[in-house]
Design a protein around this motif. Sequence first.
Motif, PDB file in Angstrom:
ATOM      1  N   GLY A  96      -3.859   5.955 -17.835  1.00 58.56           N
ATOM      2  CA  GLY A  96      -2.867   6.997 -17.635  1.00 58.56           C
ATOM      3  C   GLY A  96      -1.521   6.387 -17.290  1.00 58.56           C
ATOM      4  N   ASN A  97      -0.545   7.244 -17.070  1.00 58.37           N
ATOM      5  CA  ASN A  97       0.784   6.779 -16.678  1.00 58.37           C
ATOM      6  C   ASN A  97       0.784   6.610 -15.162  1.00 58.37           C
ATOM      7  N   THR A  98       0.256   5.478 -14.709  1.00 56.15           N
ATOM      8  CA  THR A  98      -0.007   5.289 -13.283  1.00 56.15           C
ATOM      9  C   THR A  98       0.539   3.977 -12.746  1.00 56.15           C
ATOM     10  N   HIS A  99       0.816   3.995 -11.468  1.00 57.86           N
ATOM     11  CA  HIS A  99       1.016   2.772 -10.689  1.00 57.86           C
ATOM     12  C   HIS A  99      -0.192   2.680  -9.777  1.00 57.86           C
ATOM     13  N   VAL A 100      -1.005   1.636  -9.963  1.00 57.75           N
ATOM     14  CA  VAL A 100      -2.270   1.528  -9.245  1.00 57.75           C
ATOM     15  C   VAL A 100      -2.198   0.461  -8.162  1.00 57.75           C
ATOM     16  N   THR A 101      -2.505   0.888  -6.944  1.00 58.02           N
ATOM     17  CA  THR A 101      -2.699  -0.026  -5.825  1.00 58.02           C
ATOM     18  C   THR A 101      -4.200  -0.052  -5.535  1.00 58.02           C
ATOM     19  N   ALA A 102      -4.730  -1.232  -5.244  1.00 59.67           N
ATOM     20  CA  ALA A 102      -6.167  -1.342  -4.964  1.00 59.67           C
ATOM     21  C   ALA A 102      -6.384  -2.233  -3.760  1.00 59.67           C
ATOM     22  N   THR A 103      -7.497  -2.013  -3.071  1.00 53.64           N
ATOM     23  CA  THR A 103      -7.895  -2.900  -1.979  1.00 53.64           C
ATOM     24  C   THR A 103      -9.146  -3.676  -2.370  1.00 53.64           C
ATOM     25  N   CYS A 104      -9.291  -4.860  -1.787  1.00 51.36           N
ATOM     26  CA  CYS A 104     -10.488  -5.682  -1.997  1.00 51.36           C
ATOM     27  C   CYS A 104     -10.422  -6.853  -1.034  1.00 51.36           C
ATOM     28  N   GLY A 105     -11.433  -7.720  -1.072  1.00 53.17           N
ATOM     29  CA  GLY A 105     -11.403  -8.934  -0.275  1.00 53.17           C
ATOM     30  C   GLY A 105     -10.491  -9.979  -0.905  1.00 53.17           C
ATOM     31  N   ALA A 106     -10.091 -10.952  -0.123  1.00 45.66           N
ATOM     32  CA  ALA A 106      -9.137 -11.962  -0.589  1.00 45.66           C
ATOM     33  C   ALA A 106      -9.621 -12.682  -1.846  1.00 45.66           C
ATOM     34  N   ARG A 107     -10.925 -12.952  -1.930  1.00 43.23           N
ATOM     35  CA  ARG A 107     -11.436 -13.729  -3.062  1.00 43.23           C
ATOM     36  C   ARG A 107     -11.360 -12.967  -4.381  1.00 43.23           C
ATOM     37  N   ASN A 108     -11.200 -11.630  -4.310  1.00 39.37           N
ATOM     38  CA  ASN A 108     -11.197 -10.818  -5.527  1.00 39.37           C
ATOM     39  C   ASN A 108      -9.813 -10.312  -5.938  1.00 39.37           C
ATOM     40  N   ILE A 109      -8.778 -10.759  -5.250  1.00 39.39           N
ATOM     41  CA  ILE A 109      -7.436 -10.241  -5.543  1.00 39.39           C
ATOM     42  C   ILE A 109      -7.038 -10.491  -6.994  1.00 39.39           C
ATOM     43  N   GLU A 110      -7.210 -11.714  -7.472  1.00 38.91           N
ATOM     44  CA  GLU A 110      -6.813 -12.017  -8.852  1.00 38.91           C
ATOM     45  C   GLU A 110      -7.691 -11.267  -9.856  1.00 38.91           C
ATOM     46  N   PHE A 111      -8.966 -11.093  -9.525  1.00 39.33           N
ATOM     47  CA  PHE A 111      -9.861 -10.334 -10.391  1.00 39.33           C
ATOM     48  C   PHE A 111      -9.371  -8.900 -10.548  1.00 39.33           C
ATOM     49  N   VAL A 112      -9.019  -8.249  -9.451  1.00 35.99           N
ATOM     50  CA  VAL A 112      -8.576  -6.855  -9.525  1.00 35.99           C
ATOM     51  C   VAL A 112      -7.235  -6.753 -10.256  1.00 35.99           C
ATOM     52  N   LYS A 113      -6.378  -7.729 -10.078  1.00 37.45           N
ATOM     53  CA  LYS A 113      -5.129  -7.748 -10.855  1.00 37.45           C
ATOM     54  C   LYS A 113      -5.429  -7.846 -12.346  1.00 37.45           C
ATOM     55  N   SER A 114      -6.459  -8.613 -12.700  1.00 33.69           N
ATOM     56  CA  SER A 114      -6.808  -8.774 -14.121  1.00 33.69           C
ATOM     57  C   SER A 114      -7.316  -7.475 -14.730  1.00 33.69           C
ATOM     58  N   LEU A 115      -7.799  -6.557 -13.893  1.00 36.35           N
ATOM     59  CA  LEU A 115      -8.252  -5.248 -14.377  1.00 36.35           C
ATOM     60  C   LEU A 115      -7.077  -4.323 -14.647  1.00 36.35           C
ATOM     61  N   GLY A 116      -5.892  -4.695 -14.159  1.00 36.46           N
ATOM     62  CA  GLY A 116      -4.706  -3.892 -14.421  1.00 36.46           C
ATOM     63  C   GLY A 116      -3.990  -3.376 -13.195  1.00 36.46           C
ATOM     64  N   ALA A 117      -4.532  -3.609 -11.990  1.00 35.48           N
ATOM     65  CA  ALA A 117      -3.888  -3.103 -10.779  1.00 35.48           C
ATOM     66  C   ALA A 117      -2.487  -3.678 -10.635  1.00 35.48           C
TER      67      ALA A 117
END
Length: 248
Positions: A96-117
């Motif tokens: 969608g036309n979104t700005h996505v903020t997400a939370t996670c543990g430190a080790r997964n930050i780059e992973f969640v960014k790779s999903l599009g966050a």
Amino acid sequence: MCIVVEVGSGVEKFKVGDKIVTYLYALAKESPAVLRPPEVSAVDASCLVVAGCTALHALTVSGGLKLDKSEQLTNVLVTNGSGGVGHYAVQLAKLGNTHVTATCGARNIEFVKSLGADEVLDYKTPEGASLKSPSDLKYVLVIHCTVGIPWSTFKANLTPTGKVIDLTPGGGTILNYAVNKLTFSKKQLLPLIVVPKAEEIECLVNLMKEGKIKTVIDSRYPLSRAEEGWAKSMEGHATGKGVIECET
């Protein structure tokens, strides 16, 4: 892998030998099942049924988000964006036309960014615990995929009509939901329990076929170690989905 081995007299959509996606594996009704295309693996498809449908329903039905760019920019927060439901929610929200903020543990930050966050918060930091957007944005919609965050923390970060869709509702959620109803609060906390529907499964399967979403597998366990796999899932620290596979 779900393969039809026998059909009832009233079944019209499927035949013996069809590969399907559904949420029952020994005996299933025809209505919640869809054909699995060859482009989508059995493992990937099986993970979609509960976790994917929960994320999709929370975003589009409860949250009212359209998975295209037709609406004005919407600010979305996904808690535990690296988890089984969360990693789908991040991907689906970005359609969608979104700005996505997400939370996670430190080790997964780059992973969640790779999903599009667009922004990722380490939940163990003061900023992450407060859920405050690094861009100082207020959230129109929150997909809450974890536990232990009080309503007051969400409330401080919502737009005047923002919604929190709680996917793991407990007594506190039910109480706050009732209080908000009684006080006519425009900020909403909504408990959600999803029963997968065929149209939602089919939507997800098609999105996966088109390469718009993916399943990330954290770990695989044989059926003989199902208890171990379940225990890891309940710890809440998996990156993506855990899978229990039948032994042949």
